[in-house]
Design a protein around this motif. Structure first.
Motif, PDB file in Angstrom:
ATOM      1  N   SER A  63       0.848  -1.245  -0.012  1.00 37.02           N
ATOM      2  CA  SER A  63      -0.101   0.045  -0.056  1.00 37.02           C
ATOM      3  C   SER A  63       0.827   1.327   0.020  1.00 37.02           C
ATOM      4  O   SER A  63       2.086   1.160   0.455  1.00 37.02           O
ATOM      5  CB  SER A  63      -0.917   0.099   1.045  1.00 37.02           C
ATOM      6  OG  SER A  63      -0.121  -0.219   2.469  1.00 37.02           O
ATOM      7  N   VAL A  64       0.433   2.280  -0.510  1.00 38.22           N
ATOM      8  CA  VAL A  64       1.347   3.307  -0.842  1.00 38.22           C
ATOM      9  C   VAL A  64       1.584   4.564   0.132  1.00 38.22           C
ATOM     10  O   VAL A  64       2.483   5.156   0.092  1.00 38.22           O
ATOM     11  CB  VAL A  64       1.072   4.289  -2.383  1.00 38.22           C
ATOM     12  CG1 VAL A  64       1.375   3.260  -3.323  1.00 38.22           C
ATOM     13  CG2 VAL A  64      -0.446   4.697  -2.134  1.00 38.22           C
ATOM     14  N   GLY A  65       0.602   4.472   1.281  1.00 38.13           N
ATOM     15  CA  GLY A  65       0.661   5.695   2.155  1.00 38.13           C
ATOM     16  C   GLY A  65       0.523   7.041   1.675  1.00 38.13           C
ATOM     17  O   GLY A  65       0.176   7.280   0.607  1.00 38.13           O
ATOM     18  N   TRP A  66       0.663   8.104   2.366  1.00 42.25           N
ATOM     19  CA  TRP A  66       0.529   9.414   2.096  1.00 42.25           C
ATOM     20  C   TRP A  66       1.322   9.765   0.860  1.00 42.25           C
ATOM     21  O   TRP A  66       0.903  10.607  -0.084  1.00 42.25           O
ATOM     22  CB  TRP A  66       0.482  10.423   3.284  1.00 42.25           C
ATOM     23  CG  TRP A  66       1.930  10.711   3.763  1.00 42.25           C
ATOM     24  CD1 TRP A  66       2.550   9.993   4.590  1.00 42.25           C
ATOM     25  CD2 TRP A  66       2.740  11.886   3.316  1.00 42.25           C
ATOM     26  NE1 TRP A  66       3.880  10.661   5.139  1.00 42.25           N
ATOM     27  CE2 TRP A  66       3.797  11.714   3.904  1.00 42.25           C
ATOM     28  CE3 TRP A  66       2.611  12.750   2.331  1.00 42.25           C
ATOM     29  CZ2 TRP A  66       5.020  12.549   3.844  1.00 42.25           C
ATOM     30  CZ3 TRP A  66       3.532  13.570   1.993  1.00 42.25           C
ATOM     31  CH2 TRP A  66       4.880  13.404   2.763  1.00 42.25           C
ATOM     32  N   ALA A  67       2.541   9.627   0.959  1.00 45.29           N
ATOM     33  CA  ALA A  67       3.557  10.023  -0.064  1.00 45.29           C
ATOM     34  C   ALA A  67       3.209   9.421  -1.367  1.00 45.29           C
ATOM     35  O   ALA A  67       3.067   9.998  -2.579  1.00 45.29           O
ATOM     36  CB  ALA A  67       5.056   9.676   0.056  1.00 45.29           C
ATOM     37  N   GLY A  68       2.721   7.922  -1.471  1.00 48.06           N
ATOM     38  CA  GLY A  68       2.384   7.316  -2.601  1.00 48.06           C
ATOM     39  C   GLY A  68       1.056   8.189  -3.148  1.00 48.06           C
ATOM     40  O   GLY A  68       0.938   7.979  -4.478  1.00 48.06           O
ATOM     41  N   HIS A  69       0.080   8.306  -2.093  1.00 49.98           N
ATOM     42  CA  HIS A  69      -1.404   9.103  -2.929  1.00 49.98           C
ATOM     43  C   HIS A  69      -0.685  10.503  -3.525  1.00 49.98           C
ATOM     44  O   HIS A  69      -1.419  10.646  -4.380  1.00 49.98           O
ATOM     45  CB  HIS A  69      -2.164   9.243  -1.504  1.00 49.98           C
ATOM     46  CG  HIS A  69      -2.905   8.021  -1.406  1.00 49.98           C
ATOM     47  ND1 HIS A  69      -2.281   6.837  -0.496  1.00 49.98           N
ATOM     48  CD2 HIS A  69      -4.273   7.608  -1.471  1.00 49.98           C
ATOM     49  CE1 HIS A  69      -3.324   6.228  -0.093  1.00 49.98           C
ATOM     50  NE2 HIS A  69      -4.361   6.365  -0.928  1.00 49.98           N
ATOM     51  N   MET A  70       0.066  11.092  -2.691  1.00 49.53           N
ATOM     52  CA  MET A  70       0.652  12.523  -3.358  1.00 49.53           C
ATOM     53  C   MET A  70       0.973  12.199  -4.749  1.00 49.53           C
ATOM     54  O   MET A  70       0.823  12.745  -5.615  1.00 49.53           O
ATOM     55  CB  MET A  70       1.662  13.023  -2.495  1.00 49.53           C
ATOM     56  CG  MET A  70       1.131  13.461  -1.172  1.00 49.53           C
ATOM     57  SD  MET A  70       0.070  14.823  -1.306  1.00 49.53           S
ATOM     58  CE  MET A  70       1.337  16.058  -1.814  1.00 49.53           C
ATOM     59  N   ALA A  71       1.920  10.952  -4.995  1.00 49.30           N
ATOM     60  CA  ALA A  71       2.485  10.926  -6.253  1.00 49.30           C
ATOM     61  C   ALA A  71       1.469  10.502  -7.168  1.00 49.30           C
ATOM     62  O   ALA A  71       1.509  10.682  -8.366  1.00 49.30           O
ATOM     63  CB  ALA A  71       3.508   9.700  -6.083  1.00 49.30           C
ATOM     64  N   TYR A  72       0.377   9.444  -6.986  1.00 51.46           N
ATOM     65  CA  TYR A  72      -0.738   9.068  -7.762  1.00 51.46           C
ATOM     66  C   TYR A  72      -1.201  10.125  -8.351  1.00 51.46           C
ATOM     67  O   TYR A  72      -1.656  10.203  -9.343  1.00 51.46           O
ATOM     68  CB  TYR A  72      -1.696   8.249  -6.799  1.00 51.46           C
ATOM     69  CG  TYR A  72      -2.605   7.647  -7.632  1.00 51.46           C
ATOM     70  CD1 TYR A  72      -2.358   6.576  -8.485  1.00 51.46           C
ATOM     71  CD2 TYR A  72      -3.990   8.199  -7.652  1.00 51.46           C
ATOM     72  CE1 TYR A  72      -3.644   5.892  -9.214  1.00 51.46           C
ATOM     73  CE2 TYR A  72      -4.913   7.811  -8.513  1.00 51.46           C
ATOM     74  CZ  TYR A  72      -4.840   6.788  -9.113  1.00 51.46           C
ATOM     75  OH  TYR A  72      -5.817   6.380 -10.091  1.00 51.46           O
ATOM     76  N   HIS A  73      -1.565  11.090  -7.396  1.00 56.15           N
ATOM     77  CA  HIS A  73      -2.498  12.500  -7.857  1.00 56.15           C
ATOM     78  C   HIS A  73      -1.391  13.262  -8.545  1.00 56.15           C
ATOM     79  O   HIS A  73      -2.193  14.582  -9.321  1.00 56.15           O
ATOM     80  CB  HIS A  73      -3.095  13.088  -6.979  1.00 56.15           C
ATOM     81  CG  HIS A  73      -4.141  12.032  -6.092  1.00 56.15           C
ATOM     82  ND1 HIS A  73      -5.457  11.746  -6.865  1.00 56.15           N
ATOM     83  CD2 HIS A  73      -4.269  11.310  -5.029  1.00 56.15           C
ATOM     84  CE1 HIS A  73      -6.153  10.889  -6.322  1.00 56.15           C
ATOM     85  NE2 HIS A  73      -5.523  10.535  -5.293  1.00 56.15           N
TER      86      HIS A  73
END
Length: 100
Positions: A63-73
């Motif tokens: 799972s990506v966590g908050w940094a991964g969510h930022m990168a995704y968006h």
């Protein structure tokens, strides 16, 4: 048939988006059936659920966590290999527009 492991053929860092709890459970079950685990060896259906996961060529998922969510968006801000965003619900349904 489109499988989780087929997504490893995409060139870049693969982020899998799971729009609903049903799609999350489906993805985790498919990943486990295909031999994916979390890095610590936990089976996908035994770990915590999230709405975005990354796939790795060593047959692990995260799972990506908050940094991964930022990168995704904000995929244009990611340095290194391209970030490929896959809508798993569309992917499994056979839709041609499964890349976000």
């Amino acid at each position: 048939m489109r499988t989780v492991s087929n997504l490893l053929n995409l060139e870049g860092r693969v982020y899998v988006y799971l729009a609903s709890n049903n799609i999350r459970q489906l993805f985790l079950r498919h990943a486990e059936e295909e031999g994916f685990t979390f890095p610590d060896g936990t089976m996908p259906t035994q770990g915590r659920t999230d709405d975005i996961y990354t796939l790795h060529h060593d047959w692990t998922i995260n799972s990506v966590g908050w940094a991964g969510h930022m990168a995704y968006h904000n995929p244009d801000c990611v340095v290194g290999e391209p970030l490929i965003r896959v809508d798993y619900g569309k992917y499994r349904s056979g839709s041609a527009d499964y890349i976000v």
